[in-house]
Write an enzyme that holds these catalytic residues in place. Sequence first.
Site, mmCIF file in Angstrom:
data_model
loop_
_atom_site.group_PDB
_atom_site.id
_atom_site.type_symbol
_atom_site.label_atom_id
_atom_site.label_comp_id
_atom_site.label_asym_id
_atom_site.label_seq_id
_atom_site.Cartn_x
_atom_site.Cartn_y
_atom_site.Cartn_z
ATOM 1 N N GLU A 125 0.796 -1.251 0.137
ATOM 2 C CA GLU A 125 0.097 0.121 -0.016
ATOM 3 C C GLU A 125 0.883 1.313 0.254
ATOM 4 O O GLU A 125 1.905 1.135 0.851
ATOM 5 C CB GLU A 125 -0.926 0.015 1.038
ATOM 6 C CG GLU A 125 -1.995 1.043 1.203
ATOM 7 C CD GLU A 125 -3.109 1.094 2.392
ATOM 8 O OE1 GLU A 125 -3.689 2.132 2.221
ATOM 9 O OE2 GLU A 125 -3.028 0.106 3.094
ATOM 10 N N GLY A 257 3.417 2.130 10.334
ATOM 11 C CA GLY A 257 3.068 1.551 11.620
ATOM 12 C C GLY A 257 3.055 0.033 11.610
ATOM 13 O O GLY A 257 3.421 -0.608 12.062
ATOM 14 N N MET A 259 0.381 -3.096 8.567
ATOM 15 C CA MET A 259 -0.199 -2.991 7.399
ATOM 16 C C MET A 259 -1.141 -4.116 7.449
ATOM 17 O O MET A 259 -1.053 -5.138 7.917
ATOM 18 C CB MET A 259 0.502 -3.273 6.125
ATOM 19 C CG MET A 259 0.078 -3.185 4.776
ATOM 20 S SD MET A 259 -0.881 -1.894 4.388
ATOM 21 C CE MET A 259 -2.095 -2.515 3.471
ATOM 22 N N GLU A 260 -2.499 -3.999 7.103
ATOM 23 C CA GLU A 260 -3.465 -4.807 7.064
ATOM 24 C C GLU A 260 -3.792 -5.978 6.310
ATOM 25 O O GLU A 260 -4.585 -6.359 6.116
ATOM 26 C CB GLU A 260 -4.874 -4.076 7.358
ATOM 27 C CG GLU A 260 -5.356 -3.520 6.136
ATOM 28 C CD GLU A 260 -5.010 -2.138 5.788
ATOM 29 O OE1 GLU A 260 -5.581 -1.425 4.936
ATOM 30 O OE2 GLU A 260 -4.035 -1.674 6.659
ATOM 31 N N ASN A 261 -2.823 -6.416 5.218
ATOM 32 C CA ASN A 261 -2.814 -7.362 4.579
ATOM 33 C C ASN A 261 -3.541 -8.540 5.039
ATOM 34 O O ASN A 261 -3.501 -9.017 6.293
ATOM 35 C CB ASN A 261 -1.457 -7.877 4.145
ATOM 36 C CG ASN A 261 -0.312 -6.814 3.943
ATOM 37 O OD1 ASN A 261 -0.628 -6.129 3.149
ATOM 38 N ND2 ASN A 261 0.642 -6.835 4.945
ATOM 39 N N GLU A 294 -5.681 -2.654 12.769
ATOM 40 C CA GLU A 294 -5.063 -3.605 11.633
ATOM 41 C C GLU A 294 -6.028 -4.611 11.620
ATOM 42 O O GLU A 294 -6.669 -5.096 10.592
ATOM 43 C CB GLU A 294 -3.799 -3.847 11.608
ATOM 44 C CG GLU A 294 -2.777 -2.854 11.718
ATOM 45 C CD GLU A 294 -2.972 -1.745 10.809
ATOM 46 O OE1 GLU A 294 -3.501 -2.003 9.676
ATOM 47 O OE2 GLU A 294 -2.726 -0.648 10.943
ATOM 48 N N HIS A 297 -9.410 -3.587 10.223
ATOM 49 C CA HIS A 297 -9.373 -3.537 8.819
ATOM 50 C C HIS A 297 -9.983 -4.889 7.921
ATOM 51 O O HIS A 297 -10.397 -4.620 6.603
ATOM 52 C CB HIS A 297 -8.035 -3.224 8.243
ATOM 53 C CG HIS A 297 -7.679 -1.742 8.137
ATOM 54 N ND1 HIS A 297 -8.637 -0.845 7.493
ATOM 55 C CD2 HIS A 297 -6.755 -1.049 8.429
ATOM 56 C CE1 HIS A 297 -8.120 0.285 7.540
ATOM 57 N NE2 HIS A 297 -7.158 0.414 8.055
ATOM 58 N N GLU A 316 -9.978 4.392 6.156
ATOM 59 C CA GLU A 316 -9.016 4.783 7.248
ATOM 60 C C GLU A 316 -9.804 5.473 8.497
ATOM 61 O O GLU A 316 -9.451 5.416 9.657
ATOM 62 C CB GLU A 316 -8.122 5.352 6.792
ATOM 63 C CG GLU A 316 -6.733 4.659 6.097
ATOM 64 C CD GLU A 316 -6.275 3.504 6.633
ATOM 65 O OE1 GLU A 316 -6.357 3.245 7.950
ATOM 66 O OE2 GLU A 316 -5.540 2.565 6.001
#
Length: 854
Positions: A125, A257, A259-261, A294, A297, A316
Amino acid sequence: MSDPQKTVHLADYLPFTHRIEAVDLLFRLGPSDTRVLARLNVRPNPDRPGRHDLRLDGEGLRLLSCRLDGRTLELVPDPQGLTIAAGDLPDGPFLLETEVAISPDSNTALEGLYMSKGMYCTQCEAEGFRKITFYPDRPDVMAPFKVRVEADLPVLLSNGNPVASGPGWAEWDDPWPKPAYLFALVAGDLRAHSDRFVTASGRKVDLHIWVRPGDENRCGYAMDSLIRSMKWDEDVYGREYDLDVFNIVAVDDFNMGAMENKGLNIFNSRYVLASPETATDDDFARIESIIAHEYFHNWTGNRITCRDWFQLCLKEGLTVFRDQQFSSDMRSAAVVRIEDVMALRARQFREDAGPLAHPVRPESFVEINNFYTSTVYEKGAEVIGMLKSLVGDQGYDRALQLYFDRHDGDAATIEDWLAVFSDATGRDLSQFKLWYSEAGTPHLKVEEAWEEGVYTLTFTQKTAASPGQPKKQPRVIPIKVGLLNPNGDEVVPTIMLEMTRSRQSFRFEGLASRPIPSILRGFSAPVVLDRKVAAEERAFLLAHDTDPFNKWEAGRTLAKDVMAEMALKAAPVSPDWLDAVAAVTFDDSLDPAFRALCLKLPAEDDLAQMIHAMGRVPDPAKIHAARREMLGALAVRLGEGLVKLYRSLDDGAPFSPSAAEAGRRALKVAALGLLTRRDNGKLAASAFARARSMTEEIGALSALLDVQQGARELEAFAARWGRDPNIMDKWYALQILHAEPAEAAAVTDRLTSSPGFEWKNPNRFRTVIGAFASHHAGFHHRSGAGYRLVADWLIRLDPLNPQTAARVSTAFETWPRYDAARRKLARAELERIRATAGLSADLREMVERMLSAG
């Protein structure tokens, strides 16, 4: 988006020409030569009728082969991607196969696939996947992914569920369609801290936090936060997890900080690793909040994503609002709200007041990385909060259920989001939508009238011009108000006034005496309240207001008024302020965390913004001197009661990360900081030597440095923690933040010359250069040394990591508010950065926007 210098406009959006129905990826990992083989099942998009070229994004890729339905295509990529002419494409579905070579160990930008101390990891991202393989790298192209990873490493991870593995390989299947920005891969020598969660419907989910060997014992709080987040999302939003495994990986080199993969969250290690000895209470709270953010998300960002990057606030802003709700339920709701507002005012209000102002949903951008801002995140969350206030709790719940039902699997827009609220509640939200489309912070002017039992509040709203938006329309503003009698009793409990016009009055009838108003309770809207209030009334509200936020706000505003008078007129410290703070400090009926917040003085940058808004020119040196004088006077005023308070909190209780115990430690550390101003560090030195937690250790060291003591303690701290980069970041930051203004640049320069300053690591760079930029009087010192130092480092970092350089450049965003001499010095450094050969599009866009202000 192929031209990195091209401005992209929301109004130009078109659906992608084709649909990707399935993705199969094979990675053969090598540090300098990784092969990526991609198989894409593609068909024309019926939403874009006609025949179209197929345009695939790609940067820094060496194309080895390209086949369409088994037929080899001889293609030459351009620097931004690959185009297959419409004439070479079939009318129906087809299979596109490509093989590319990339070099993870030379990827210093930390976007795409890169290496972090021997570990392969990804960050896609917003537009990092194009650095992995040729693909339509945009959020509205969603497909299920199957991934095979081959490498001589013990742990090979990707999105979704594990389906097969063997020596040197692993296969993963993510059945949920996702955009490429949610792709993730990690490979390395890692250890797992594991647990299990059973969802409300009975699905057993394996949970793993993957860390480097030796860090396994510092994952317990992160795992506990994850499990609580999963349960909370089921209880409050009805959202269950939808895979068989949830993985988190801690990475040392990371631009963000976390990442919500999907199914494989990648975290900056500082937001995972914690123990009482190594993490402060603030660290524990941030870990809890970011883990929750996260995870949340998974539904608000993954299952429902954003159609294009202009809709970034949709995922977000909503997810920040959800993590703030979670933190409020886990901790003191009042304290969490105050801390959220403090952060909003420090970052977003400053952004809204300067050349980097932009709407929550911007209309255009050059580099989307530059719009991961406080406006999108924190102000976006405030907009959700206002919407919830306007429609009520039940209306909000109905709208959210409709949102999940209607848009699961979609790439949605702000229009889709507002439509579910209109459909669920019947409200017309066309005026409310201005919060998404207009930049700037509204100012609310308040007038009062009292006549024969009728009290009238009249509000006037005005929002200043911002870049590209010279005139603003009146917005819908929910204003929560309560009224108190002169004896402190609440005569009108909290009600919500809905302001929709530029000027609007509200009447309160049947009152026996003129009330004292408590306005904007709970900070019900992100606005600036302009109301002239006597110090006596602020002290009254600090003592009697039943709304915790406004109680704190009364003391905070009183402190700002006093500090402004001191900085502008050399006034003495106000006895009224000292007495009011003393009353709160020694009131044992109040939450210790709340009392600790009341002992914190406003930040110097916050006061500079206030003075600027008054039409005056802030002097950083005078503001700094006023703040120090106030702290000294407060230490004297609290007297021996402060010693007793400190001793009552220094009870030797075993460590607990609970909010209650964290609040007691916060008050203890605040008391120690003030006591150190009276004994020149004697008590703090003792506290440092016997500290039982990092909160106490850092608190004592900070107190010593604030009175220019602590050299031995700094040396001891480095000797103890020198091998832990996250802890040493605190060591670097404290020395800079507590340096005398005239010496801050020299201290920073010395630290950047030390062997431990790994400037290519984003955490270390942000810690050192960011700490200096936040030293208000040091960065804005009249010599200009601060401006030169930061500019030098931005120019040095930019060729390697444009994203981090651009974000740290916001240090300069307030330059227009200072005197002519400082403006000249700051402008010269911004122009020097702009003139640098080969400047990245990320940094160039930021510098040009800031220069446009003057």
